[in-house]
Design a protein around this motif. Sequence first.
Motif, mmCIF file in Angstrom:
data_model
loop_
_atom_site.group_PDB
_atom_site.id
_atom_site.type_symbol
_atom_site.label_atom_id
_atom_site.label_comp_id
_atom_site.label_asym_id
_atom_site.label_seq_id
_atom_site.Cartn_x
_atom_site.Cartn_y
_atom_site.Cartn_z
ATOM 1 N N GLN A 1 -15.547 27.452 -7.408
ATOM 2 C CA GLN A 1 -16.939 27.261 -7.813
ATOM 3 C C GLN A 1 -17.026 26.966 -9.307
ATOM 4 N N GLU A 2 -16.304 27.753 -10.091
ATOM 5 C CA GLU A 2 -16.357 27.562 -11.542
ATOM 6 C C GLU A 2 -15.667 26.275 -11.963
ATOM 7 N N THR A 3 -14.648 25.870 -11.187
ATOM 8 C CA THR A 3 -14.000 24.597 -11.463
ATOM 9 C C THR A 3 -15.020 23.470 -11.333
ATOM 10 N N ARG A 4 -15.854 23.591 -10.310
ATOM 11 C CA ARG A 4 -16.919 22.586 -10.141
ATOM 12 C C ARG A 4 -17.905 22.637 -11.303
ATOM 13 N N ASN A 5 -18.279 23.843 -11.703
ATOM 14 C CA ASN A 5 -19.273 23.986 -12.772
ATOM 15 C C ASN A 5 -18.787 23.462 -14.117
ATOM 16 N N THR A 6 -17.523 23.769 -14.421
ATOM 17 C CA THR A 6 -17.036 23.415 -15.758
ATOM 18 C C THR A 6 -16.416 22.035 -15.781
ATOM 19 N N GLY A 7 -16.075 21.514 -14.613
ATOM 20 C CA GLY A 7 -15.459 20.198 -14.566
ATOM 21 C C GLY A 7 -13.990 20.221 -14.957
ATOM 22 N N MET A 8 -13.387 21.404 -15.066
ATOM 23 C CA MET A 8 -11.935 21.467 -15.285
ATOM 24 C C MET A 8 -11.373 22.648 -14.508
ATOM 25 N N PRO A 9 -10.077 22.581 -14.140
ATOM 26 C CA PRO A 9 -9.508 23.644 -13.314
ATOM 27 C C PRO A 9 -9.619 25.012 -13.992
ATOM 28 N N MET A 10 -10.073 26.006 -13.247
ATOM 29 C CA MET A 10 -10.242 27.351 -13.798
ATOM 30 C C MET A 10 -9.442 28.337 -12.937
ATOM 31 N N VAL A 11 -9.009 29.428 -13.555
ATOM 32 C CA VAL A 11 -8.373 30.504 -12.796
ATOM 33 C C VAL A 11 -9.088 31.809 -13.131
ATOM 34 N N THR A 12 -8.946 32.792 -12.238
ATOM 35 C CA THR A 12 -9.653 34.046 -12.462
ATOM 36 C C THR A 12 -8.672 35.208 -12.558
ATOM 37 N N ALA A 13 -9.086 36.242 -13.275
ATOM 38 C CA ALA A 13 -8.310 37.476 -13.331
ATOM 39 C C ALA A 13 -9.265 38.631 -13.081
ATOM 40 N N GLU A 14 -8.927 39.456 -12.096
ATOM 41 C CA GLU A 14 -9.783 40.596 -11.759
ATOM 42 C C GLU A 14 -9.554 41.750 -12.719
ATOM 43 N N LEU A 15 -10.642 42.384 -13.146
ATOM 44 C CA LEU A 15 -10.509 43.554 -14.017
ATOM 45 C C LEU A 15 -10.936 44.834 -13.310
ATOM 46 N N THR A 16 -11.599 44.678 -12.146
ATOM 47 C CA THR A 16 -11.943 45.861 -11.350
ATOM 48 C C THR A 16 -11.636 45.517 -9.898
ATOM 49 N N LYS A 17 -11.571 46.536 -9.066
ATOM 50 C CA LYS A 17 -11.367 46.288 -7.635
ATOM 51 C C LYS A 17 -12.737 46.047 -6.997
ATOM 52 N N PRO A 18 -12.772 45.300 -5.885
ATOM 53 C CA PRO A 18 -14.055 45.043 -5.223
ATOM 54 C C PRO A 18 -14.803 46.340 -4.913
ATOM 55 N N TYR A 19 -16.103 46.306 -5.093
ATOM 56 C CA TYR A 19 -16.937 47.508 -5.000
ATOM 57 C C TYR A 19 -18.209 47.148 -4.252
ATOM 58 N N THR A 20 -18.525 47.906 -3.215
ATOM 59 C CA THR A 20 -19.727 47.634 -2.427
ATOM 60 C C THR A 20 -20.821 48.639 -2.770
ATOM 61 N N THR A 21 -21.949 48.146 -3.220
ATOM 62 C CA THR A 21 -23.083 49.030 -3.510
ATOM 63 C C THR A 21 -24.292 48.517 -2.737
ATOM 64 N N THR A 22 -25.390 49.284 -2.823
ATOM 65 C CA THR A 22 -26.592 48.882 -2.092
ATOM 66 C C THR A 22 -27.024 47.473 -2.472
ATOM 67 N N GLY A 23 -26.827 47.112 -3.715
ATOM 68 C CA GLY A 23 -27.196 45.774 -4.152
ATOM 69 C C GLY A 23 -26.532 44.691 -3.318
ATOM 70 N N ASP A 24 -25.304 44.954 -2.857
ATOM 71 C CA ASP A 24 -24.585 43.952 -2.073
ATOM 72 C C ASP A 24 -25.071 43.888 -0.631
ATOM 73 N N THR A 25 -25.497 45.025 -0.093
ATOM 74 C CA THR A 25 -25.908 45.017 1.311
ATOM 75 C C THR A 25 -27.370 44.613 1.471
ATOM 76 N N THR A 26 -28.052 44.421 0.357
ATOM 77 C CA THR A 26 -29.455 43.999 0.439
ATOM 78 C C THR A 26 -29.674 42.764 -0.409
ATOM 79 N N SER A 27 -28.617 41.998 -0.631
ATOM 80 C CA SER A 27 -28.750 40.915 -1.611
ATOM 81 C C SER A 27 -29.292 39.625 -1.034
ATOM 82 N N ALA A 28 -29.297 39.459 0.267
ATOM 83 C CA ALA A 28 -29.886 38.248 0.860
ATOM 84 C C ALA A 28 -30.270 38.563 2.293
ATOM 85 N N MET A 29 -31.565 38.769 2.522
ATOM 86 C CA MET A 29 -32.004 39.195 3.854
ATOM 87 C C MET A 29 -33.119 38.298 4.346
#
Lengths: 520, 294
Positions: free
Chosen positions: A321-349
């Motif tokens: 997605q970011e590669t598309r946005n910036t127009g150049m190849p991008m890589v990611t580095a995680e700094l936290t582990k995935p975390y599920t909160t209420t915000g995620d379970t109610t984010s698109a209903m």
Amino acid sequence: MFKKKLFTLASTALVFSLAITACSSAPKEETSAGTTAPTKEAAATSDAKGASSAKDLKPYKLVMIFPSGVVPKDLQAVQDEMSKYLTEKINATIEIRPIDWGAWENKKNLMFASGEQFDLMFTASWYGLGQEVAKGQIIPLDDLIDKYGQGIKSVLDPAYVEGGKLNGKSYGVVANKEFAATKGVVMRKDLVDKYHIDLSAIKELKDLEPIYKTIKENEPNIVPLQVKNDRSPASAILGYGMFDMLGDGPGVLDRESNELKVIDMFETQKFMDTVKLMHKWYQAGYINKDGATNKDSEFLAVKAGKAFSYGESMKPGFDMQETRNTGMPMVTAELTKPYTTTGDTTSAMFAIPNTSKDPERAMMFLNLLYTDKTLLNMLDWGLEGKHYVKAGDNIIDYPQGVDAATVGYNLNLPWMFGNQLNSYIWKTEDPKIWDKYKEFNSSAQKSIALGFVFDPEKVKNEIAATNNVMTQFTGGLYTGTIDPEKYVPEFVSKMKAAGMDKIIAEKQRQLDEWAKANKK
Amino acid sequence: MASSNKTHWLLHVLFIFIACSTILPIILVFMVSITDETTIAQNGYSFLPQKISFEAYRYLFLDSMTIIRAYGVTIFITVVGTLGGLLLTALLAYPISRKDFPYKNGLTFFVFFTMLFNGGLVPWYLVFTKLIPLKDTVWSLVIPGLLLNGFFVLIMRTFFATSIPMAIIESAYMDGASESKIFVQIVIPLSTPVLATVGLFNTLAYWNDWFNSLVFLSNSKLYSLQYLLNKILLNIQFLAQNSRNTNAAQLMATLPTETVRMAMAIIGIGPIVLAYPFFQKYFVKGLTVGAVKG
């Protein structure tokens, strides 16, 4: 004298003005063909699939509203095709009404006020869900889901359904998508390769320091870390990375804690360490100098060749997605582990408003969005051959002579509707993306307060006041612009003066009640 | 006189300054609209673009039908609304300007009251959708809130009351003119300044209106020009506030770029800049008060 005639003149003006308004053509009758009450007798005979019993249902026109940045040119054509398809399935036609993000609040409230019929609406915890429930504008869906939403039940993980409930009832059906967020940084791939940066060695924020040092020393014209006035790696990893923010206002839950205790994030050591690190980087020149005032999205700076990396909330496929946005190849580095909160379970209903004349039918339609691939992809991407062509199993591409800018159906909101894991994947995306989503979801740590929704009504004024204080300080702290040693104490005392403790106490009270009700 | 020369000179400087402060931003907007997007990202705005590109205009005219249609809608509502509004305003203002009109005070109060109080957005919406079905019609851009404005009625009333001598009206009446004939042939021609003033206000109000489109339209074919522009800005504002939500951040990337926004502003200004010179000639005409022998 001539009083009488004058009066005629005046009344002419008034009558005339009324006449003009009355002459305007009346719009078509909005209501559907003859259903005024929910079709109970039809509902009784229909099974969950609805396909075999479409004939037993009365014809009905569903109206669906959701926010969108665009109104596609070919909306009508797609709508007609969907209506044709739905008539066979559940004997319903559909009208799709995308409403501009900026106009949504106004439009939605006016539609409720005028009581016009609409049957399906988008909602989310960050987009008015709490208020809609409090005002009784949307109806509880549990019974409807049991009756007509078996398909939804078979697709969604029950934990997420539970997590999306308010006061123990489901008010919206959440889209099946990523149910967690992970925080990290996005970097330019070319520079990562050039300086042989080992991404696997990056585990937390401070591991980035030597990398930024390298960039700073070797690429004088490039800012190692681009930040924005309300976002930086610091704000990302603190908010919903190390802490569950528990909705609006101050008062958070430490991710590592096992008890439901609401604390003040700004007085924690984690907060202090993070903003200190940012300040150190800022002084070392690793961060753009205008960070505290910069309102432009970070990727624009990368696009312009001015920056190397930025902090973000991530999910699988984010590098693409970011590669598309910036127009150049991008890589990611995680700094936290995935975390599920209420915000995620109610984010698109999708919810069913109280103005719907046939909630059963609305639920049948929602059910199809989770089980029927054809219908979902029609809504997501339009018509095959016209708006996309198949380029393999589940893979699609633009037809000849059409691109993203000229395609006639460009809603591009697959994360809003139904079972996203059933939607086609563009050729430019990772073909394994949905498998990665599943893995991502199952690997995520679920917050112990998952399902808790904070209602800010009682402390509205304090929240407004603390928000003002936060606007004043957090930008400077998160972007490293100001010295935490000096300003954090002042910040905390101002927050307390603005009523932070009252908000925290209120959050704690609601959280305790929620825990009691849910036997946590 | 040295001192008057000095004041002259000061006045000139002052007006040159004011003129610049209004014209320069427009020039800047235009220059940004023809600047290359990456140049802006690198160096910010400038009056002299390093690299000129008409990409923004090309992008807009990819979908030229939308803009042309919006132009059509805006021109239609401006013309119809201004003329209709002027007519209705004059028809209401004239009777309540006449001292010998029996319901004068009641009607004036009726007009005045609307300036102080209104029902609020929701009742307003209900009146124009339930009571008078204007929803999704072009009339919803002409009538609600714009057609008849209490403030303009009172301006006109004051003008009629103070500038049109009763003696003229009475003498015309003596000569056998009917009430409507007096209004059309004597009062209106004598009132060009106020008609021009109110007409200009009306024109600008219609040209710049986007709120009615927002509230009453779900059919994008009827959007007015300003709403096209405004909705993009509203979307950007909304998404910028919600940038913490990943999905919203994702949407940011799909919105028109800086240069496109500026190009839209330039297109939106359009012919309206010519409206003022058109009305100008009515402003400078003095008021005719000399038709009656003193």
